[in-house]
Scaffold this motif. Structure first.
Motif, PDB file in Angstrom:
ATOM      1  N   GLU A 129      17.734  31.682  41.640  1.00  0.00           N
ATOM      2  CA  GLU A 129      18.771  32.525  42.244  1.00  0.00           C
ATOM      3  C   GLU A 129      18.616  33.981  41.829  1.00  0.00           C
ATOM      4  OE1 GLU A 129      22.521  30.793  41.190  1.00  0.00           O
ATOM      5  OE2 GLU A 129      22.175  29.030  42.455  1.00  0.00           O
ATOM      6  N   ARG A 130      17.982  34.226  40.694  1.00  0.00           N
ATOM      7  CA  ARG A 130      17.797  35.591  40.191  1.00  0.00           C
ATOM      8  C   ARG A 130      16.472  36.214  40.626  1.00  0.00           C
ATOM      9  NH1 ARG A 130      20.032  36.336  34.200  1.00  0.00           N
ATOM     10  NH2 ARG A 130      22.047  35.334  34.421  1.00  0.00           N
ATOM     11  N   LEU A 131      15.590  35.428  41.220  1.00  0.00           N
ATOM     12  CA  LEU A 131      14.262  35.921  41.591  1.00  0.00           C
ATOM     13  C   LEU A 131      14.239  36.481  43.007  1.00  0.00           C
ATOM     14  CD1 LEU A 131      12.045  33.016  40.179  1.00  0.00           C
ATOM     15  CD2 LEU A 131      12.647  35.176  39.071  1.00  0.00           C
ATOM     16  N   SER A 132      13.476  37.549  43.177  1.00  0.00           N
ATOM     17  CA  SER A 132      13.223  38.055  44.534  1.00  0.00           C
ATOM     18  C   SER A 132      11.739  37.886  44.824  1.00  0.00           C
ATOM     19  CB  SER A 132      13.678  39.513  44.677  1.00  0.00           C
ATOM     20  OG  SER A 132      13.062  40.323  43.688  1.00  0.00           O
ATOM     21  N   THR A 133      10.897  38.608  44.114  1.00  0.00           N
ATOM     22  CA  THR A 133       9.454  38.457  44.283  1.00  0.00           C
ATOM     23  C   THR A 133       8.836  37.617  43.168  1.00  0.00           C
ATOM     24  OG1 THR A 133       9.045  40.529  43.102  1.00  0.00           O
ATOM     25  CG2 THR A 133       9.215  40.640  45.513  1.00  0.00           C
ATOM     26  N   GLY A 134       9.625  37.252  42.185  1.00  0.00           N
ATOM     27  CA  GLY A 134       9.129  36.453  41.071  1.00  0.00           C
ATOM     28  C   GLY A 134       8.980  34.992  41.448  1.00  0.00           C
ATOM     29  N   ARG A 135       8.389  34.229  40.499  1.00  0.00           N
ATOM     30  CA  ARG A 135       8.144  32.803  40.732  1.00  0.00           C
ATOM     31  C   ARG A 135       8.441  32.007  39.464  1.00  0.00           C
ATOM     32  NH1 ARG A 135       4.760  30.268  44.455  1.00  0.00           N
ATOM     33  NH2 ARG A 135       3.950  29.015  42.750  1.00  0.00           N
ATOM     34  N   LEU A 136       8.875  30.790  39.679  1.00  0.00           N
ATOM     35  CA  LEU A 136       9.089  29.847  38.590  1.00  0.00           C
ATOM     36  C   LEU A 136       8.218  28.624  38.836  1.00  0.00           C
ATOM     37  CD1 LEU A 136      10.620  28.682  36.097  1.00  0.00           C
ATOM     38  CD2 LEU A 136      12.301  27.784  37.720  1.00  0.00           C
TER      39      LEU A 136
END
Length: 158
Positions: A28-35
């Motif tokens: 929910e906090r990521l825009s261009t990031g990845r988990l």
């Protein structure tokens, strides 16, 4: 998640994704990031994937069945790695697992090993063992983190 505090463009690893609750909160906090969320359990991987279909479709989440010691990631590819209520780091030596994390975290990257308030045993017993393992694994700036929600250890990759 206030302890890990994932940034919108960060690359993160969750060790032991369980039912997928933390994965959803991080994504929910990521825009261009990845988990990348991993677990040794097929059931946990399925639960995480089924509960986070939109995040997978958006490219923010990848879920894999894998033990941490067998995980292969590009060197320096992670900003942060974290676990919540995973016993691996305090019940014995986690040399191989910490070596995987040390290699995958970028210099300055952070490792968080966290336990909820209803943790497995006394906070000092857990945190002292985890901190010692992290130091032996080449991490630095090892610190105990505590809140009303739980306890854990944070360490930096030099």
């Amino acid at each position: 998640m206030e302890v890990v505090d994932p940034g919108p463009a960060e690359s993160l690893l969750e060790i032991g994704c369980g039912p997928g609750v933390a994965a959803g909160l991080v994504c929910e906090r990521l825009s261009t990031g990845r988990l990348l969320a991993i677990d040794r359990s097929v059931v946990a991987v399925e639960r995480t994937a089924n509960g986070n279909v939109a995040h997978i479709a958006a490219g923010r989440l990848e879920v894999r069945k894998s033990a941490l010691q067998k995980l292969r990631l590009p060197a320096g590819s992670l900003d942060k790695a974290f676990s919540v209520d995973v016993d691996l780091f305090w019940t014995g030596r986690a040399d191989r697992e910490l070596a995987v994390l040390h290699a995958a975290l970028r210099p300055g990257g952070q490792l968080y090993v966290l336990y909820g308030a209803a943790g497995p045993t006394s906070a000092d017993r857990v945190t002292s063992a985890v901190a010692a393992s992290m130091l032996a694994g080449g991490f630095q700036d090892v610190r105990i983190v505590e809140s009303d929600r739980g306890v854990g250890v944070r360490a930096g990759r030099p």
